[in-house]
Design a protein around this motif. Structure first.
Motif, PDB file in Angstrom:
ATOM      1  N   ILE A   1      28.094  58.855 -48.332  1.00 35.75           N
ATOM      2  CA  ILE A   1      28.455  60.249 -48.016  1.00 35.75           C
ATOM      3  C   ILE A   1      27.878  61.204 -49.061  1.00 35.75           C
ATOM      4  O   ILE A   1      27.337  60.768 -50.080  1.00 35.75           O
ATOM      5  CB  ILE A   1      29.995  60.431 -47.981  1.00 35.75           C
ATOM      6  CG1 ILE A   1      30.627  59.978 -49.305  1.00 35.75           C
ATOM      7  CG2 ILE A   1      30.605  59.721 -46.783  1.00 35.75           C
ATOM      8  CD1 ILE A   1      32.086  60.386 -49.466  1.00 35.75           C
ATOM      9  N   THR A   2      28.060  62.485 -48.750  1.00 36.07           N
ATOM     10  CA  THR A   2      27.754  63.552 -49.703  1.00 36.07           C
ATOM     11  C   THR A   2      29.065  64.248 -50.029  1.00 36.07           C
ATOM     12  O   THR A   2      29.786  64.653 -49.116  1.00 36.07           O
ATOM     13  CB  THR A   2      26.792  64.581 -49.055  1.00 36.07           C
ATOM     14  OG1 THR A   2      25.608  63.902 -48.632  1.00 36.07           O
ATOM     15  CG2 THR A   2      26.392  65.667 -50.059  1.00 36.07           C
TER      16      THR A   2
ATOM     17  N   THR B   1      30.565  60.452 -57.753  1.00 43.07           N
ATOM     18  CA  THR B   1      31.779  61.125 -57.281  1.00 43.07           C
ATOM     19  C   THR B   1      32.276  60.298 -56.096  1.00 43.07           C
ATOM     20  O   THR B   1      31.752  59.205 -55.850  1.00 43.07           O
ATOM     21  CB  THR B   1      31.444  62.570 -56.827  1.00 43.07           C
ATOM     22  OG1 THR B   1      30.367  62.505 -55.880  1.00 43.07           O
ATOM     23  CG2 THR B   1      31.025  63.443 -58.010  1.00 43.07           C
ATOM     24  N   GLY B   2      33.257  60.788 -55.379  1.00 44.11           N
ATOM     25  CA  GLY B   2      33.751  60.006 -54.236  1.00 44.11           C
ATOM     26  C   GLY B   2      34.292  58.672 -54.701  1.00 44.11           C
ATOM     27  O   GLY B   2      35.101  58.620 -55.632  1.00 44.11           O
ATOM     28  N   TRP B   3      33.805  57.611 -54.077  1.00 45.11           N
ATOM     29  CA  TRP B   3      34.248  56.286 -54.507  1.00 45.11           C
ATOM     30  C   TRP B   3      33.145  55.579 -55.288  1.00 45.11           C
ATOM     31  O   TRP B   3      33.063  54.369 -55.324  1.00 45.11           O
ATOM     32  CB  TRP B   3      34.714  55.474 -53.276  1.00 45.11           C
ATOM     33  CG  TRP B   3      36.164  55.732 -53.006  1.00 45.11           C
ATOM     34  CD1 TRP B   3      37.227  54.982 -53.372  1.00 45.11           C
ATOM     35  CD2 TRP B   3      36.695  56.895 -52.341  1.00 45.11           C
ATOM     36  NE1 TRP B   3      38.392  55.578 -52.980  1.00 45.11           N
ATOM     37  CE2 TRP B   3      38.101  56.753 -52.355  1.00 45.11           C
ATOM     38  CE3 TRP B   3      36.137  58.017 -51.751  1.00 45.11           C
ATOM     39  CZ2 TRP B   3      38.950  57.693 -51.786  1.00 45.11           C
ATOM     40  CZ3 TRP B   3      36.988  58.961 -51.196  1.00 45.11           C
ATOM     41  CH2 TRP B   3      38.367  58.794 -51.220  1.00 45.11           C
TER      42      TRP B   3
ATOM     43  N   LEU C   1      25.543  64.011 -62.646  1.00 45.37           N
ATOM     44  CA  LEU C   1      26.729  63.839 -61.798  1.00 45.37           C
ATOM     45  C   LEU C   1      26.226  63.855 -60.359  1.00 45.37           C
ATOM     46  O   LEU C   1      25.724  64.868 -59.866  1.00 45.37           O
ATOM     47  CB  LEU C   1      27.744  64.953 -62.043  1.00 45.37           C
ATOM     48  CG  LEU C   1      29.023  64.857 -61.207  1.00 45.37           C
ATOM     49  CD1 LEU C   1      29.825  63.603 -61.596  1.00 45.37           C
ATOM     50  CD2 LEU C   1      29.879  66.109 -61.368  1.00 45.37           C
ATOM     51  N   VAL C   2      26.337  62.712 -59.694  1.00 41.17           N
ATOM     52  CA  VAL C   2      25.709  62.497 -58.379  1.00 41.17           C
ATOM     53  C   VAL C   2      26.701  62.781 -57.254  1.00 41.17           C
ATOM     54  O   VAL C   2      27.810  62.255 -57.230  1.00 41.17           O
ATOM     55  CB  VAL C   2      25.205  61.037 -58.286  1.00 41.17           C
ATOM     56  CG1 VAL C   2      24.608  60.753 -56.915  1.00 41.17           C
ATOM     57  CG2 VAL C   2      24.168  60.767 -59.378  1.00 41.17           C
ATOM     58  N   HIS C   3      26.264  63.675 -56.314  1.00 45.90           N
ATOM     59  CA  HIS C   3      27.112  63.973 -55.146  1.00 45.90           C
ATOM     60  C   HIS C   3      26.553  63.336 -53.871  1.00 45.90           C
ATOM     61  O   HIS C   3      27.174  63.363 -52.812  1.00 45.90           O
ATOM     62  CB  HIS C   3      27.253  65.498 -54.971  1.00 45.90           C
ATOM     63  CG  HIS C   3      27.992  66.147 -56.103  1.00 45.90           C
ATOM     64  ND1 HIS C   3      27.351  66.572 -57.257  1.00 45.90           N
ATOM     65  CD2 HIS C   3      29.308  66.395 -56.282  1.00 45.90           C
ATOM     66  CE1 HIS C   3      28.272  67.071 -58.078  1.00 45.90           C
ATOM     67  NE2 HIS C   3      29.451  66.972 -57.523  1.00 45.90           N
ATOM     68  N   TYR C   4      25.327  62.835 -53.961  1.00 49.45           N
ATOM     69  CA  TYR C   4      24.694  62.035 -52.898  1.00 49.45           C
ATOM     70  C   TYR C   4      23.592  61.200 -53.525  1.00 49.45           C
ATOM     71  O   TYR C   4      22.862  61.714 -54.375  1.00 49.45           O
ATOM     72  CB  TYR C   4      24.056  62.931 -51.820  1.00 49.45           C
ATOM     73  CG  TYR C   4      23.219  62.106 -50.857  1.00 49.45           C
ATOM     74  CD1 TYR C   4      21.868  61.898 -51.094  1.00 49.45           C
ATOM     75  CD2 TYR C   4      23.811  61.477 -49.755  1.00 49.45           C
ATOM     76  CE1 TYR C   4      21.107  61.097 -50.254  1.00 49.45           C
ATOM     77  CE2 TYR C   4      23.045  60.678 -48.908  1.00 49.45           C
ATOM     78  CZ  TYR C   4      21.704  60.490 -49.171  1.00 49.45           C
ATOM     79  OH  TYR C   4      20.962  59.694 -48.353  1.00 49.45           O
TER      80      TYR C   4
END
Ligand code: SAM
Length: 188
Positions: free
Chosen positions: A23-24, A142-144, A10-13
């Motif tokens: 982004i992070t 995550t994010g977009w 699961l990638v946050h950056y």
């Protein structure tokens, strides 16, 4: 069912923001719990939580130890099985290295709500997992979502999950569960 070692990250950056910038994102506890339970249900080897910020990695470590050694483990032992899969790393490259463990370099399979370049269908990928081969690291964003350059460099871009109409904003938790079931679920 798989003949290959499979893990997910699961990638946050790096991840995209609404405008397509890099982004992070912050860790969402619910993601860690939910995705670990899905990973355990499909017998994945590991759930790599990727975060470049040490304080965020420590947060996940505290969460994991609460449920594997602390009060949570005593109250809900089943949760321990799931959270025990969690590995905390600073980059997805570190996840690849840890999964390789000195052996074969894993293949990177990315997921996305929209196709960036050639994508591969779940049916064919399900067959590939049933045959021996290199380990596989499934990347979820995550994010977009995951940046196009990360997807361009992947060994496999998994085709987007398509629902009943163009509205396509699944949570990463839901997308992960659907992906794992399509690739590894015991259905036919
Ligand atoms: N912002 C929402 C969220 O936080 O859950 C939705 C975006 S979600 C984080 C984006 C990630 O979920 C993507 O990187 C991909 O891993 C997964 N995802 C979302 N929709 C998907 C779809 N239709 N097919 C495959 N993967 C999907």
């Amino acid at each position: 069912v798989t003949a290959r070692r499979v893990a997910l990250a699961l990638v946050h950056y790096p991840v995209l923001d609404r405008e397509g910038g890099i982004i992070t994102t912050a860790v969402t506890n619910l993601d860690v719990h939910d995705i670990s339970r899905s990973a355990r249900a499909y017998a994945l080897e590991a759930v790599f939580i990727v975060h470049p910020v040490a304080a965020q990695r420590e947060l996940v470590d505290r969460l994991r130890s609460h449920w594997t050694d602390g009060g949570g483990a005593r109250r809900i032992p089943d949760r321990k099985d799931a959270l025990s899969l969690v590995r905390i790393v600073s980059s997805y490259e570190a996840a690849l290295a840890e999964l390789a463990g000195g052996g074969q370099a894993p293949e990177v399979w990315t997921t996305a709500a929209r196709a960036h370049g050639t994508v591969e269908a779940y049916g064919a990928l399900r067959e590939r997992l049933a045959a021996p081969g290199r380990p596989v690291l499934l990347l979820f964003g995550t994010g977009w979502g995951l940046p196009p350059e990360l997807q361009a460099g992947a060994d496999v871009r998994i085709a987007p999950i398509v629902g009943a109409d163009p509205w396509n904003h699944l949570s990463v938790r839901a997308a992960c569960a659907i992906t794992l079931d399509r690739l590894l679920g015991a259905w036919s």
